[in-house]
Design an enzyme around this catalytic site. Structure first.
Site, PDB file in Angstrom:
ATOM      1  N   ARG A  62     104.821  27.026  53.313  1.00 44.86           N
ATOM      2  CA  ARG A  62     105.416  28.331  53.092  1.00 44.86           C
ATOM      3  C   ARG A  62     105.272  29.128  54.165  1.00 44.86           C
ATOM      4  NH1 ARG A  62     102.735  25.611  49.822  1.00 44.86           N
ATOM      5  NH2 ARG A  62     100.911  26.365  50.877  1.00 44.86           N
ATOM      6  N   THR A  63     104.276  29.437  54.879  1.00 46.23           N
ATOM      7  CA  THR A  63     104.326  30.250  55.842  1.00 46.23           C
ATOM      8  C   THR A  63     104.881  30.114  57.053  1.00 46.23           C
ATOM      9  OG1 THR A  63     101.936  30.984  55.321  1.00 46.23           O
ATOM     10  CG2 THR A  63     102.748  31.540  57.728  1.00 46.23           C
ATOM     11  N   LYS A  90      95.895  14.932  73.493  1.00 39.41           N
ATOM     12  CA  LYS A  90      95.458  14.179  74.302  1.00 39.41           C
ATOM     13  C   LYS A  90      94.346  15.064  75.240  1.00 39.41           C
ATOM     14  CE  LYS A  90     100.163  12.284  74.893  1.00 39.41           C
ATOM     15  NZ  LYS A  90     101.425  12.314  75.679  1.00 39.41           N
ATOM     16  N   ARG A 112      99.532  29.754  63.877  1.00 36.23           N
ATOM     17  CA  ARG A 112      98.427  29.100  63.055  1.00 36.23           C
ATOM     18  C   ARG A 112      97.365  28.561  63.747  1.00 36.23           C
ATOM     19  NH1 ARG A 112      98.984  27.989  56.909  1.00 36.23           N
ATOM     20  NH2 ARG A 112      99.059  30.168  56.758  1.00 36.23           N
ATOM     21  N   HIS A 140      94.805  36.541  57.644  1.00 33.74           N
ATOM     22  CA  HIS A 140      96.370  36.197  57.382  1.00 33.74           C
ATOM     23  C   HIS A 140      97.081  37.305  57.301  1.00 33.74           C
ATOM     24  CE1 HIS A 140      99.556  33.832  56.586  1.00 33.74           C
ATOM     25  NE2 HIS A 140      99.326  33.232  55.626  1.00 33.74           N
TER      26      HIS A 140
END
Length: 316
Positions: A62-63, A90, A112, A140
């Protein structure tokens, strides 16, 4: 919007970095962009010739979609990065990853990350606006901004004295902390409600009430923001470790229509998603006239457009 004032900050790292005036400005700008989204042509050239990189080191649906749509509605060029299958696997560091992306002439970063404070660290290393799309169990901020924007649309612009309850897994929720900080800036009375094991001890220091009784909280509140149980952040996705069972949790903290009927007024029901129907909220409530969950999704695009636009205005 050429005469729009600037935010007091060059980044959106969290609600703690904003003032009341900043929130008011973001909401006023979002209101204009929501009008744009309801037009036949839903695109404006506000970020034309700017490139925004969406860096998601943690899964999101959603975000990420909301930010990407907001960026495209503003006519920005968009670069999407996912840690899965990237050089991060890596052993490449966060700063090296971002610097490589910035070398491609990116103008803004939306990120995020699973680790709290990653955005503050990155802001000390690079010189482009950074938007926090969620950092671990910390904050958030855009979710809190869209939640408070949605509340203002339904309860009035002035949230002073309004009773807002956040119910559920407060301990593991970044949404809860950002909402608490934003609601307190706007003058609301805030209460958290949930099992003892899912409410951090320090919350009373933020000026919020703590309750373990959902029925009494329903009678107190003007709005309920229902949070899901965050099993993926509890350290063991195969077992519920903070209460005996999901069934017992639902019996004590699940929102149903009979439970909602205790209120002596029409409550506003919110949920940041994803919804676990039949656990923290019943389908009947989620789909009822009380719920503004889909309004939150729509408002999320407008609020994120506002954040991106205002941060771009403050560049340089």
């Amino acid at each position: 919007m050429s005469d729009t004032p600037n935010l007091s900050t060059k980044n959106l790292l969290g609600i703690r970095g904003l003032t009341r005036d900043d929130i008011d400005l973001i909401h006023a700008t979002a209101k204009e962009f929501k009008d744009v989204l309801n037009r036949p042509i839903k695109k404006v050239p506000s970020l034309r010739d700017l490139t925004v990189a969406n860096l998601f080191f943690e899964n999101s649906t959603r975000t990420r979609l909301s930010f990407e749509l907001a960026e495209k509605r503003l006519s920005a060029d968009v670069v999407n990065f996912s840690a899965a299958g990237s050089s991060v696997k890596k052993g490449e560091t966060l700063v090296d990853t971002v610097n490589n992306i910035l070398a491609m002439k990116v103008d803004m970063v939306v990120m995020r990350h699973p680790h709290p404070g990653a955005h503050q660290f990155l802001a000390s290393k690079i010189d482009v606006p950074i938007v926090n799309a969620g950092d671990g169990t910390h904050e958030h901020p855009t979710q809190a901004l869209l939640d408070t924007f949605s509340l203002r649309q339904n309860l009035g612009d002035d949230l002073v004295g309004k009773n807002i309850a956040i119910v559920g897994d407060i301990q593991h929720s970044r949404v809860a902390l950002s909402n608490i900080l934003a609601l307190k800036l706007l003058g609301a009375n805030v209460r958290v409600c949930g099992p003892h094991t899912l409410i951090p001890r320090h919350l009373s220091q933020l000026g919020v009430e703590v309750s373990h009784d959902l029925d009494e909280t329903i009678r107190w509140a003007d709005s309920l923001n229902m949070l899901r149980i965050q099993l993926e952040r509890q350290g063991d996705t195969d077992a519920v470790r903070f209460f005996p069972s999901l069934r017992e949790y639902t019996m004590n903290y699940g929102l149903t229509l009979p439970r909602l009927a205790q209120a002596d007024k029409a409550l506003i029901i919110m949920h940041p998603g994803p919804i676990n129907r039949g656990v923290e909220i019943s389908s009947e409530v989620a789909d009822s006239k009380h719920a503004i969950i889909l309004d939150q999704v729509e408002n999320g695009v407008a609020v994120r457009m506002a954040v991106l636009y205002l941060l771009a205005q403050g560049r340089g």
